[in-house]
Enzyme design. Structure first.
Site, PDB file in Angstrom:
ATOM      1  N   SER A 163       0.873  -1.184   0.000  1.00 43.45           N
ATOM      2  CA  SER A 163       0.000   0.000   0.000  1.00 43.45           C
ATOM      3  C   SER A 163       0.898   1.218   0.000  1.00 43.45           C
ATOM      4  CB  SER A 163      -0.861  -0.004   1.268  1.00 43.45           C
ATOM      5  OG  SER A 163      -1.478   1.255   1.450  1.00 43.45           O
TER       6      SER A 163
ATOM      7  N   TYR B 111      -1.190  -1.099  10.356  1.00 47.78           N
ATOM      8  CA  TYR B 111      -1.398  -1.439   8.936  1.00 47.78           C
ATOM      9  C   TYR B 111      -0.222  -0.939   8.104  1.00 47.78           C
ATOM     10  CZ  TYR B 111      -3.654  -1.365   4.298  1.00 47.78           C
ATOM     11  OH  TYR B 111      -3.961  -1.537   2.966  1.00 47.78           O
TER      12      TYR B 111
END
Ligand SMILES: NC(=O)c1ccc[n+]([C@@H]2O[C@H](COP(=O)([O-])OP(=O)(O)OC[C@H]3O[C@@H](n4cnc5c(N)ncnc54)[C@H](O)[C@@H]3O)[C@@H](O)[C@H]2O)c1
Length: 252
Positions: A141, A154
């Site tokens: 990401s 995350y």
């Protein structure tokens, strides 16, 4: 038909970006196995893949469990007659201030995003080696590169995926196995609902996206899928150890 004859295992591809990539793989002539914890959605995605013209079956898999991952790799290699590509999409996101994260939440996020990637590559690697080489595609990401407030665990897990990808690319290059990460930016799937809530809701989020994304909007899963097709195809045969951003220009 950029993937004619390619045999792909796509883990976490029942919905969202993985589903769009699976349909694009099928439309480009690949044979594939979709493995996901959401078996119903995986079956539906496999059906869409068959409609797109590629052979596809769905299997149950929980990437938190190494035995489950090994079992789908073995079944995929057998069902497809070999394995050329692993594409890993499974992800889990939790948001909140750092004080709100406990050890169990931290571990849960790492178990899916980072450790799941490790299990998948560990078991798919030998199968791809037996096929004479191929491609492993991980999903990180932009948060793994640039960070994101309210998503520390995350971001850390997705950063681990980038480091893992680069290290594995060096390790497997002698086997003619390329390893690359795709780094999506803001892509419109329900996966981001918790992050959007944290940012003040849909309108506030849209305003932020207009400000920080040069193209001024979120991407769609179908706009990310072609990067996976490229990385699985022979067109990318000199591309390895890379972080491929698909982010509307957000990182610049
Ligand atoms: N949507 C975005 O903006 C965005 C941005 C950057 C990165 N990503 C990454 O892209 C990937 C796909 O996200 P998405 O937006 O398509 O969301 P999604 O929720 O549609 O996809 C996640 C998939 O992972 C599967 N999954 C979750 N836990 C699993 C487990 N334990 N075992 C097996 N499968 C499991 C889900 O069933 C689902 O099919 C994720 O890794 C996510 O972190 C998404």
């Amino acid at each position: 038909m950029r993937l004619a004859g390619k045999r792909a295992l796509m883990i976490g591809a029942a919905t969202g970006i993985g589903r769009a990539a699976a349909i694009a793989f099928a439309g480009n002539g690949a044979k594939l196995v979709i493995a996901d914890i959401n078996v119903e959605a995986a079956n539906e995605a496999a059906e869409r893949c068959r409609e797109a013209g590629g052979a596809a079956i769905a299997l149950a898999c929980d990437v938190r469990d190494e035995a489950s991952v090994k079992a789908v790799v073995d079944k995929a290699e057998e069902a497809l007659g070999g394995l050329d590509t692993l594409a890993f999409f499974a992800g889990l996101q939790r948001t909140g201030p750092i004080e709100a994260f406990d050890a169990a939440t931290w571990d849960a996020i790492f178990a899916v995003n980072a450790r799941g990637t490790f299990f998948a590559a560990k078991h798919a690697g030998p199968a791809i080696r037996r096929a004479g080489g191929g491609s492993i595609i991980t999903t990180s990401s932009l948060a793994g590169l640039r960070g994101a407030a309210g998503m520390v665990s995350y971001a850390a897990a997705k950063g681990a995926v980038i480091a893992f990808t680069v290290a594995l690319a060096q390790e497997l290059a002698p086997d003619n196995i390329r390893v690359n990460a795709v780094l999506p930016g803001w892509i419109d799937t329900p996966f981001n609902d918790p992050a959007i809530a944290l940012m003040g809701g849909v309108e506030a989020h849209a305003e932020i996206v207009r400000r920080i994304v040069p193209l001024g909007r979120q991407g769609t899963p179908e706009e990310v899928a072609p990067m996976y097709v490229f990385l699985a195809s022979e067109e990318s045969r000199y591309v390895t150890a890379k972080s491929m951003m698909v982010d509307g220009g957000m990182a610049h």
